[in-house]
Design a protein around this motif. Structure first.
Motif, PDB file in Angstrom:
ATOM      1  N   GLU A 180       0.890  -0.912   0.469  1.00  0.00           N
ATOM      2  CA  GLU A 180       0.011   0.263  -0.064  1.00  0.00           C
ATOM      3  C   GLU A 180       0.766   1.526   0.201  1.00  0.00           C
ATOM      4  O   GLU A 180       1.058   1.566   0.870  1.00  0.00           O
ATOM      5  N   ARG A 181       0.494   2.310  -0.966  1.00  0.00           N
ATOM      6  CA  ARG A 181       1.314   3.760  -0.893  1.00  0.00           C
ATOM      7  C   ARG A 181       0.786   4.371   0.894  1.00  0.00           C
ATOM      8  O   ARG A 181      -0.736   4.123   0.461  1.00  0.00           O
ATOM      9  N   THR A 182       1.763   4.796   0.725  1.00  0.00           N
ATOM     10  CA  THR A 182       2.024   6.211   2.386  1.00  0.00           C
ATOM     11  C   THR A 182       1.268   7.291   1.968  1.00  0.00           C
ATOM     12  O   THR A 182       1.740   7.702   3.043  1.00  0.00           O
ATOM     13  N   GLU A 183       1.740   7.948   0.790  1.00  0.00           N
ATOM     14  CA  GLU A 183       1.791   9.599   0.624  1.00  0.00           C
ATOM     15  C   GLU A 183       1.735   9.523  -0.737  1.00  0.00           C
ATOM     16  O   GLU A 183       1.403   8.055  -1.936  1.00  0.00           O
ATOM     17  N   GLY A 184       0.821  10.368  -0.862  1.00  0.00           N
ATOM     18  CA  GLY A 184       0.886  11.178  -2.629  1.00  0.00           C
ATOM     19  C   GLY A 184       0.053  10.713  -3.513  1.00  0.00           C
ATOM     20  O   GLY A 184      -1.382  10.079  -2.491  1.00  0.00           O
ATOM     21  N   PRO A 185      -0.227  11.055  -4.536  1.00  0.00           N
ATOM     22  CA  PRO A 185      -1.330  10.360  -4.852  1.00  0.00           C
ATOM     23  C   PRO A 185      -1.633   8.589  -4.768  1.00  0.00           C
ATOM     24  O   PRO A 185      -1.100   8.352  -4.781  1.00  0.00           O
ATOM     25  N   PHE A 186      -3.542   7.866  -5.316  1.00  0.00           N
ATOM     26  CA  PHE A 186      -3.393   6.640  -5.002  1.00  0.00           C
ATOM     27  C   PHE A 186      -3.049   6.208  -3.266  1.00  0.00           C
ATOM     28  O   PHE A 186      -2.405   5.381  -3.201  1.00  0.00           O
ATOM     29  N   ARG A 187      -3.324   7.400  -2.192  1.00  0.00           N
ATOM     30  CA  ARG A 187      -2.849   6.835  -0.711  1.00  0.00           C
ATOM     31  C   ARG A 187      -3.170   5.781  -0.287  1.00  0.00           C
ATOM     32  O   ARG A 187      -4.572   5.399  -0.420  1.00  0.00           O
ATOM     33  N   PHE A 188      -2.820   4.231   0.155  1.00  0.00           N
ATOM     34  CA  PHE A 188      -3.707   3.624   0.083  1.00  0.00           C
ATOM     35  C   PHE A 188      -4.112   2.327  -0.589  1.00  0.00           C
ATOM     36  O   PHE A 188      -4.908   1.419  -0.665  1.00  0.00           O
ATOM     37  N   HIS A 189      -3.329   3.121  -1.961  1.00  0.00           N
ATOM     38  CA  HIS A 189      -3.891   2.192  -2.854  1.00  0.00           C
ATOM     39  C   HIS A 189      -2.663   1.466  -3.252  1.00  0.00           C
ATOM     40  O   HIS A 189      -1.547   1.183  -2.506  1.00  0.00           O
ATOM     41  N   TRP A 190      -2.800  -0.200  -3.766  1.00  0.00           N
ATOM     42  CA  TRP A 190      -1.263  -0.891  -3.731  1.00  0.00           C
ATOM     43  C   TRP A 190      -0.616  -0.514  -4.926  1.00  0.00           C
ATOM     44  O   TRP A 190      -1.229  -0.700  -6.398  1.00  0.00           O
ATOM     45  N   GLU A 191       0.048  -0.790  -4.625  1.00  0.00           N
ATOM     46  CA  GLU A 191       1.003  -0.493  -6.122  1.00  0.00           C
ATOM     47  C   GLU A 191       2.153  -1.237  -5.657  1.00  0.00           C
ATOM     48  O   GLU A 191       3.196  -2.514  -5.342  1.00  0.00           O
ATOM     49  N   LEU A 192       3.457  -1.505  -7.694  1.00  0.00           N
ATOM     50  CA  LEU A 192       4.250  -2.942  -7.207  1.00  0.00           C
ATOM     51  C   LEU A 192       5.391  -2.476  -7.133  1.00  0.00           C
ATOM     52  O   LEU A 192       5.538  -0.816  -7.525  1.00  0.00           O
ATOM     53  N   PRO A 193       6.209  -3.274  -6.548  1.00  0.00           N
ATOM     54  CA  PRO A 193       7.218  -2.776  -7.112  1.00  0.00           C
ATOM     55  C   PRO A 193       8.267  -2.098  -7.428  1.00  0.00           C
ATOM     56  O   PRO A 193       8.153  -1.906  -8.773  1.00  0.00           O
ATOM     57  N   GLY A 194       8.619  -0.965  -7.221  1.00  0.00           N
ATOM     58  CA  GLY A 194       9.101   0.191  -8.428  1.00  0.00           C
ATOM     59  C   GLY A 194      10.604   1.185  -8.392  1.00  0.00           C
ATOM     60  O   GLY A 194      10.752   0.526  -7.100  1.00  0.00           O
ATOM     61  N   ALA A 195      11.650   1.464  -9.010  1.00  0.00           N
ATOM     62  CA  ALA A 195      12.642   2.229  -8.387  1.00  0.00           C
ATOM     63  C   ALA A 195      13.191   2.533  -9.721  1.00  0.00           C
ATOM     64  O   ALA A 195      12.457   2.636 -10.825  1.00  0.00           O
ATOM     65  N   ASN A 196      13.664   3.805  -9.236  1.00  0.00           N
ATOM     66  CA  ASN A 196      14.284   4.722 -10.522  1.00  0.00           C
ATOM     67  C   ASN A 196      15.928   4.452 -10.817  1.00  0.00           C
ATOM     68  O   ASN A 196      16.079   4.120 -10.057  1.00  0.00           O
ATOM     69  N   PRO A 197      15.900   3.833 -12.178  1.00  0.00           N
ATOM     70  CA  PRO A 197      17.029   3.401 -12.881  1.00  0.00           C
ATOM     71  C   PRO A 197      18.621   4.522 -12.308  1.00  0.00           C
ATOM     72  O   PRO A 197      17.790   5.616 -13.027  1.00  0.00           O
ATOM     73  N   ARG A 198      19.218   3.781 -11.970  1.00  0.00           N
ATOM     74  CA  ARG A 198      20.604   5.410 -11.806  1.00  0.00           C
ATOM     75  C   ARG A 198      20.989   5.260 -12.835  1.00  0.00           C
ATOM     76  O   ARG A 198      20.835   4.949 -13.895  1.00  0.00           O
ATOM     77  N   MET A 199      22.183   6.626 -12.636  1.00  0.00           N
ATOM     78  CA  MET A 199      22.672   6.985 -13.726  1.00  0.00           C
ATOM     79  C   MET A 199      23.742   6.040 -14.911  1.00  0.00           C
ATOM     80  O   MET A 199      23.659   5.513 -15.799  1.00  0.00           O
ATOM     81  N   GLN A 200      24.122   5.169 -13.858  1.00  0.00           N
ATOM     82  CA  GLN A 200      24.825   3.756 -14.970  1.00  0.00           C
ATOM     83  C   GLN A 200      24.282   2.423 -14.475  1.00  0.00           C
ATOM     84  O   GLN A 200      25.167   1.382 -14.875  1.00  0.00           O
ATOM     85  N   GLU A 201      22.913   2.522 -14.570  1.00  0.00           N
ATOM     86  CA  GLU A 201      22.986   1.203 -13.735  1.00  0.00           C
ATOM     87  C   GLU A 201      21.324   0.621 -14.935  1.00  0.00           C
ATOM     88  O   GLU A 201      21.233   1.790 -15.497  1.00  0.00           O
ATOM     89  N   SER A 202      21.633  -1.023 -15.330  1.00  0.00           N
ATOM     90  CA  SER A 202      20.580  -1.038 -16.386  1.00  0.00           C
ATOM     91  C   SER A 202      19.329  -1.275 -15.684  1.00  0.00           C
ATOM     92  O   SER A 202      19.259  -1.003 -14.472  1.00  0.00           O
ATOM     93  N   LEU A 203      18.175  -1.241 -17.069  1.00  0.00           N
ATOM     94  CA  LEU A 203      17.586  -0.976 -16.471  1.00  0.00           C
ATOM     95  C   LEU A 203      16.419  -2.956 -15.488  1.00  0.00           C
ATOM     96  O   LEU A 203      16.156  -2.689 -14.577  1.00  0.00           O
ATOM     97  N   GLU A 204      17.484  -3.879 -16.542  1.00  0.00           N
ATOM     98  CA  GLU A 204      16.597  -4.982 -14.920  1.00  0.00           C
ATOM     99  C   GLU A 204      17.957  -4.461 -13.794  1.00  0.00           C
ATOM    100  O   GLU A 204      17.519  -5.444 -13.045  1.00  0.00           O
ATOM    101  N   ALA A 205      18.506  -4.221 -13.497  1.00  0.00           N
ATOM    102  CA  ALA A 205      19.496  -4.022 -12.221  1.00  0.00           C
ATOM    103  C   ALA A 205      18.630  -3.384 -11.502  1.00  0.00           C
ATOM    104  O   ALA A 205      18.171  -3.372 -10.359  1.00  0.00           O
ATOM    105  N   ALA A 206      17.827  -2.148 -11.929  1.00  0.00           N
ATOM    106  CA  ALA A 206      17.288  -1.376 -11.080  1.00  0.00           C
ATOM    107  C   ALA A 206      15.512  -1.670 -10.753  1.00  0.00           C
ATOM    108  O   ALA A 206      15.370  -2.402  -9.769  1.00  0.00           O
ATOM    109  N   ALA A 207      15.312  -3.275 -12.017  1.00  0.00           N
ATOM    110  CA  ALA A 207      14.380  -4.310 -11.451  1.00  0.00           C
ATOM    111  C   ALA A 207      14.755  -5.056 -10.125  1.00  0.00           C
ATOM    112  O   ALA A 207      14.032  -5.233  -9.299  1.00  0.00           O
ATOM    113  N   HIS A 208      15.344  -5.962 -10.083  1.00  0.00           N
ATOM    114  CA  HIS A 208      16.110  -6.227  -9.392  1.00  0.00           C
ATOM    115  C   HIS A 208      16.465  -5.289  -8.003  1.00  0.00           C
ATOM    116  O   HIS A 208      15.632  -6.055  -6.824  1.00  0.00           O
ATOM    117  N   ARG A 209      16.967  -4.809  -8.330  1.00  0.00           N
ATOM    118  CA  ARG A 209      16.765  -3.777  -7.124  1.00  0.00           C
ATOM    119  C   ARG A 209      15.646  -3.404  -6.120  1.00  0.00           C
ATOM    120  O   ARG A 209      15.771  -3.026  -4.744  1.00  0.00           O
TER     121      ARG A 209
END
Length: 268
Positions: free
Chosen positions: A72-101
């Motif tokens: 459940e999200r605890t802040e911002g829009p859609f508070r108390f709604h379910w969200e999938l695990p996510g991350a913002n990719p870092r500058m030198q990070e591959s998309l798959e590595a960000a998914a694992h992170r």
């Protein structure tokens, strides 16, 4: 005298000078990308600002039910709604590595095998900004999850369409479709199991995901006749109370295609 040279072109991007590199800036936890041709903030005005994120749909089976990791999200829009695990990719990070992170607080190490699902980028998917999500999916044995992982029932959660944040319900439905097709066409079912397993455990995964009874004899013949699907181990057979002779123990070291594929009823 020779004629004067022609006047310079009116737009700098028509010259032979190499274009300026793309400017990348991190704003908070978001990766924002803008083209350096926008020379002023006034010209920028948010129209070229894009939030790039990576989201992961991770499936497992707990107590004979298909579940996926979500919280459940605890802040911002859609508070108390379910969200999938996510991350913002870092500058030198591959998309798959960000998914694992994005799963670092949910699974032990990088034990999940992830596949790219799709890019979701509808203009209205985020009410606050232009947002593009590169999504991955995978399956994992519950033994590889951290204690008390944030999971929800895949079937029951998707039935509650208003409980998901952003377009995460659409992402999850798309991932379930890919999961079912992969179960028909490959040995991905072994991702749901520990390192060693019985054919009965594989059989149970198919019944849970497809929501139907599957003839055990036909299933076992199909699995045994598919090269590379399973490899017999030297582990002594496991006794299953009330189920006749002990079950043989197998392992799987690689993903293989199944041809011809399994045929089970599914709607995606």
């Amino acid at each position: 005298p020779p004629p004067p040279p022609p006047p310079p072109p009116p737009f700098f991007f028509f010259t032979h000078q190499p274009p300026s590199p793309m400017l990348r800036s991190l704003v908070g936890s978001e990766m924002c990308i803008r083209d350096s041709m926008s020379t002023t903030d006034e010209a920028f005005q948010g129209h070229y600002l894009t939030n790039l994120s990576v989201h992961t749909v991770l499936f497992t089976i707990i107590e004979s039910e298909l579940v996926m990791c979500a919280r459940e999200r605890t802040e911002g829009p859609f508070r108390f709604h379910w969200e999938l695990p996510g991350a913002n990719p870092r500058m030198q990070e591959s998309l798959e590595a960000a998914a694992h992170r994005s799963l670092s607080e949910i699974v032990h190490g990088s034990s999940a095998i992830l596949q790219q699902l799709k890019v979701f980028g509808e203009p209205d998917r985020d009410p606050q900004r232009r947002s593009i999500a590169v999504c991955y999916w995978g399956a994992i044995a519950p033994e590889h999850l951290q204690p008390q992982p944030p999971v929800v029932s895949a079937i029951h959660a998707l039935a509650e369409s208003e409980r998901f944040a952003f377009d995460h319900r659409t992402i999850a439905i798309t991932a379930i479709g890919h999961l079912k097709r992969a179960l028909c066409n490959s040995s991905v079912v072994t991702d749901f199991c520990p390192t060693t397993f019985s054919i009965r455990e594989l059989h149970r995964v198919y019944e849970v995901v497809f929501g139907t009874e599957i003839a055990a004899g036909n299933f076992q013949r199909k699995v045994r006749s598919s090269p590379g699907f399973i490899t017999k181990t030297n582990t002594p057979p496991a006794s299953e109370k009330g189920r006749g002779r002990p079950a043989e123990i197998f392992t799987n070291s690689r993903r293989v295609e199944v041809s011809p594929p399994f045929h089970f009823p599914h709607d995606s």
